[in-house]
Scaffold this motif. Structure first.
Motif, short mmCIF file in Angstrom:
data_model
loop_
_atom_site.label_atom_id
_atom_site.label_comp_id
_atom_site.label_asym_id
_atom_site.label_seq_id
_atom_site.Cartn_x
_atom_site.Cartn_y
_atom_site.Cartn_z
N ASN A 356 -14.81 -33.86 -88.22
CA ASN A 356 -15.17 -32.71 -87.39
C ASN A 356 -15.60 -31.59 -88.32
OD1 ASN A 356 -14.41 -33.57 -84.69
ND2 ASN A 356 -12.32 -33.62 -85.48
N MET A 357 -16.64 -30.85 -87.94
CA MET A 357 -17.13 -29.73 -88.73
C MET A 357 -17.30 -28.52 -87.84
SD MET A 357 -19.87 -31.72 -91.08
CE MET A 357 -19.52 -33.45 -91.43
N GLN A 358 -17.38 -27.36 -88.46
CA GLN A 358 -17.53 -26.13 -87.68
C GLN A 358 -18.99 -25.96 -87.27
OE1 GLN A 358 -15.04 -24.24 -91.13
NE2 GLN A 358 -15.30 -22.68 -89.56
N PRO A 359 -19.24 -25.34 -86.10
CA PRO A 359 -20.62 -25.04 -85.69
C PRO A 359 -21.20 -23.93 -86.57
CG PRO A 359 -19.06 -24.09 -84.13
CD PRO A 359 -18.25 -24.87 -85.11
N ASP A 360 -22.52 -23.93 -86.74
CA ASP A 360 -23.10 -22.99 -87.71
C ASP A 360 -23.26 -21.57 -87.18
OD1 ASP A 360 -25.21 -23.45 -86.02
OD2 ASP A 360 -26.66 -23.93 -87.59
N SER A 361 -23.18 -21.39 -85.86
CA SER A 361 -23.35 -20.03 -85.35
C SER A 361 -22.46 -19.81 -84.13
CB SER A 361 -24.82 -19.78 -85.01
OG SER A 361 -25.26 -20.76 -84.10
N VAL A 362 -22.31 -18.54 -83.77
CA VAL A 362 -21.35 -18.16 -82.73
C VAL A 362 -21.92 -18.31 -81.32
CG1 VAL A 362 -19.86 -16.27 -81.91
CG2 VAL A 362 -20.35 -16.49 -84.36
N ALA A 363 -23.20 -17.95 -81.14
CA ALA A 363 -23.76 -17.88 -79.77
C ALA A 363 -23.54 -19.13 -78.93
CB ALA A 363 -25.25 -17.50 -79.83
N PRO A 364 -23.76 -20.34 -79.50
CA PRO A 364 -23.59 -21.54 -78.65
C PRO A 364 -22.15 -21.82 -78.24
CG PRO A 364 -24.92 -22.02 -80.60
CD PRO A 364 -24.30 -20.68 -80.82
N ILE A 365 -21.16 -21.19 -78.92
CA ILE A 365 -19.76 -21.42 -78.54
C ILE A 365 -19.15 -20.18 -77.91
CG2 ILE A 365 -19.33 -23.28 -80.18
CD1 ILE A 365 -17.87 -21.10 -81.93
N TRP A 366 -19.97 -19.14 -77.71
CA TRP A 366 -19.48 -17.91 -77.08
C TRP A 366 -18.85 -18.26 -75.72
CZ3 TRP A 366 -19.79 -15.40 -72.49
CH2 TRP A 366 -19.39 -14.06 -72.46
N ASN A 367 -17.72 -17.63 -75.42
CA ASN A 367 -17.09 -17.81 -74.10
C ASN A 367 -16.43 -16.51 -73.70
OD1 ASN A 367 -13.97 -18.17 -74.82
ND2 ASN A 367 -15.19 -19.24 -76.35
N LEU A 368 -16.28 -16.30 -72.40
CA LEU A 368 -15.90 -14.98 -71.87
C LEU A 368 -14.55 -14.47 -72.35
CD1 LEU A 368 -15.25 -15.49 -68.02
CD2 LEU A 368 -14.87 -17.17 -69.79
N ARG A 369 -13.63 -15.40 -72.73
CA ARG A 369 -12.33 -14.96 -73.24
C ARG A 369 -12.32 -14.84 -74.76
NH1 ARG A 369 -8.55 -13.03 -73.89
NH2 ARG A 369 -6.54 -13.81 -73.21
N GLY A 370 -13.40 -15.27 -75.40
CA GLY A 370 -13.47 -15.12 -76.86
C GLY A 370 -12.46 -15.99 -77.60
N VAL A 371 -12.21 -17.18 -77.06
CA VAL A 371 -11.28 -18.09 -77.74
C VAL A 371 -12.05 -19.16 -78.52
CG1 VAL A 371 -9.34 -17.72 -76.17
CG2 VAL A 371 -11.05 -19.47 -75.60
N LEU A 372 -11.34 -19.89 -79.39
CA LEU A 372 -11.93 -21.03 -80.12
C LEU A 372 -13.13 -20.60 -80.97
CD1 LEU A 372 -11.81 -23.44 -77.03
CD2 LEU A 372 -10.14 -23.37 -78.89
N SER A 373 -13.03 -19.43 -81.59
CA SER A 373 -14.12 -18.89 -82.39
C SER A 373 -14.04 -19.49 -83.80
CB SER A 373 -13.97 -17.36 -82.42
OG SER A 373 -15.02 -16.77 -83.14
#
Ligand code: MTE
Ligand code: MO
Length: 385
Positions: A356-373
């Protein structure tokens, strides 16, 4: 003021909220110790810290099918069950939320990168206590849950609560503890004195502090924090459309890493010729971090960092058994300064043993509660000629 009896806190902590108390250590000092000193371990309270008298304290265990309710004093918890010690990292689901806020406003405390810390926890195994309450695998549905209730409550008497799947609670390899010690001492008031649950590899929210009651049930905890919070959603979901029933409660956390040194905006001298980058890396579910890649040029080229899995200068701890890597790794890279660069964009990303690797940017994983950043962490520094 229900917060007037809250304990004193270390002045180095960066406070996110005073009442209830929420704070993280400065990132630069987080990576100074493999085991985070309790005083600077991040603190995440939803409610006032309850005053618990260790003499009258009772831990209630209920709902074990075929068993009987059990009530344990602190002394009984310490003497009737073998003491087990685990080094485990705790991370809040909201760690690094501030980076999501930069993409689009989210709801929650504006954590930096230090709502994560690593400690040694000692206590009774939850499994042993459930066995003492009559737990028999044959008569309990394996889809059941183990609910935890804290002794902290709001003005209406509602207590903090959460649950974990039964299979994690009773697994021989799950290492779930009813901990009464942190880093070799009684639990500090902020971290759950006298007893907290430690669920290695699982989101901070399920590690219930000031534990009052354990309930085996076919249902998850009905608490707000299990049902209507700490869940992940699509970037397309907003507060008008969100249906909390449609997503599972966060349990195991994804792969994570961040840069603790240098800090954003720091200046490195060209005459130093090299730069040292430090950080932490961790993955949920007992998956072991096997590599951390670091870039000094925004992700165009990469170098492999050195991993550290014990206190500096000490004999490295033996590798954990597969699936039981509960503790973070600190990492470090010293590299020549790229010639002619006036600014470095330092980036890190970790890899666990499931690749498993981290995603390269924030926008595609943005969520309204700001979790799992957990996007690649980026820090810009200036090179001074
Ligand atoms: N347990 C109780 N009783 N009350 C709480 O507010 N907060 C949870 C969890 N357990 C909480 C709790 C959350 S969201 C996190 S991230 C961790 O505790 C934080 O643990 P720490 O304060 O020891 O770092
Ligand atoms: Mo949390």
């Amino acid at each position: 003021d229900p917060y007037s009896t809250d304990p004193e806190r270390h002045p180095a902590l960066r406070i996110n909220s005073l009442k209830p108390f929420n704070a993280e250590p400065p990132a630069e000092i987080l990576s100074d110790n493999y085991i985070t000193p309790s005083a600077i371990f991040f603190k995440r309270n939803h409610l006032p810290v309850p005053q618990v008298d260790p003499k009258s304290y009772r831990l209630q265990v209920e709902g074990v099918p075929g068993g009987a309710p059990l009530s344990l004093s602190l002394e009984e918890l310490k003497t009737r069950f073998p003491k087990h010690t685990v080094t485990a990292t705790l991370q809040c689901a909201g760690n690094r939320r501030s980076e999501m806020n930069k993409v689009k406003q989210v709801k929650g405390l504006n954590w930096g990168i230090a709502a994560i810390s690593n400690a040694t926890w000692s206590g009774a195994r939850l499994k042993d206590v459930l066995l003492a309450a009559g737990y028999m695998p044959e008569v309990v549905r394996q889809t059941s849950h183990v609910q935890f209730e804290g002794l902290d409550s709001d003005v209406t008497g509602t207590t903090y609560g959460a649950s974990i799947p039964l299979n994690k609670a009773v697994s021989e390899e799950g290492d779930v503890l009813l901990a009464y010690q942190m880093n070799g001492e009684d639990l500090p008031a902020d971290h759950g004195y006298p007893v907290r649950v430690v669920v290695p590899g699982t989101v901070g929210a399920r590690n219930v502090k000031w534990l009052g009651k354990i309930i085996v049930s076919e249902e998850e905890s009905s608490s707000h924090w299990q049902q209507n919070d700490y869940k992940g959603f699509s970037p397309a979901t907003d507060w008008d459309t969100v249906d909390f029933k449609s997503a599972p409660a966060i349990q195991e956390l994804p792969i994570q890493s961040a840069i603790t040194q240098p800090a954003e905006g720091a200046v490195v001298e060209r005459s130093a010729e090299e730069v040292t980058v430090k950080g932490y890396a961790w993955s949920g579910g007992g998956r072991e971090v096997v590599r951390v890649d670091v870039s000094l040029d925004g992700g165009r080229t990469w170098q492999v960092a050195q991993l550290q899995s014990s206190e500096k200068g000490q004999v490295p701890a033996p590798s954990p058994p597969p699936g039981r890597a509960w503790a973070w790794k600190l990492w470090e890279l010293t590299a020549p300064l790229p010639p002619a660069a006036q600014e470095l964009e330092i980036v890190c990303k970790a890899v666990d043993n499931s690749y498993n690797m981290q995603p390269d940017s924030v926008a595609p994983i943005w969520n309204l509660r700001g979790v799992l950043s957990n996007a690649w962490h980026r820090v810009k520094v200036t090179v001074k000629e």
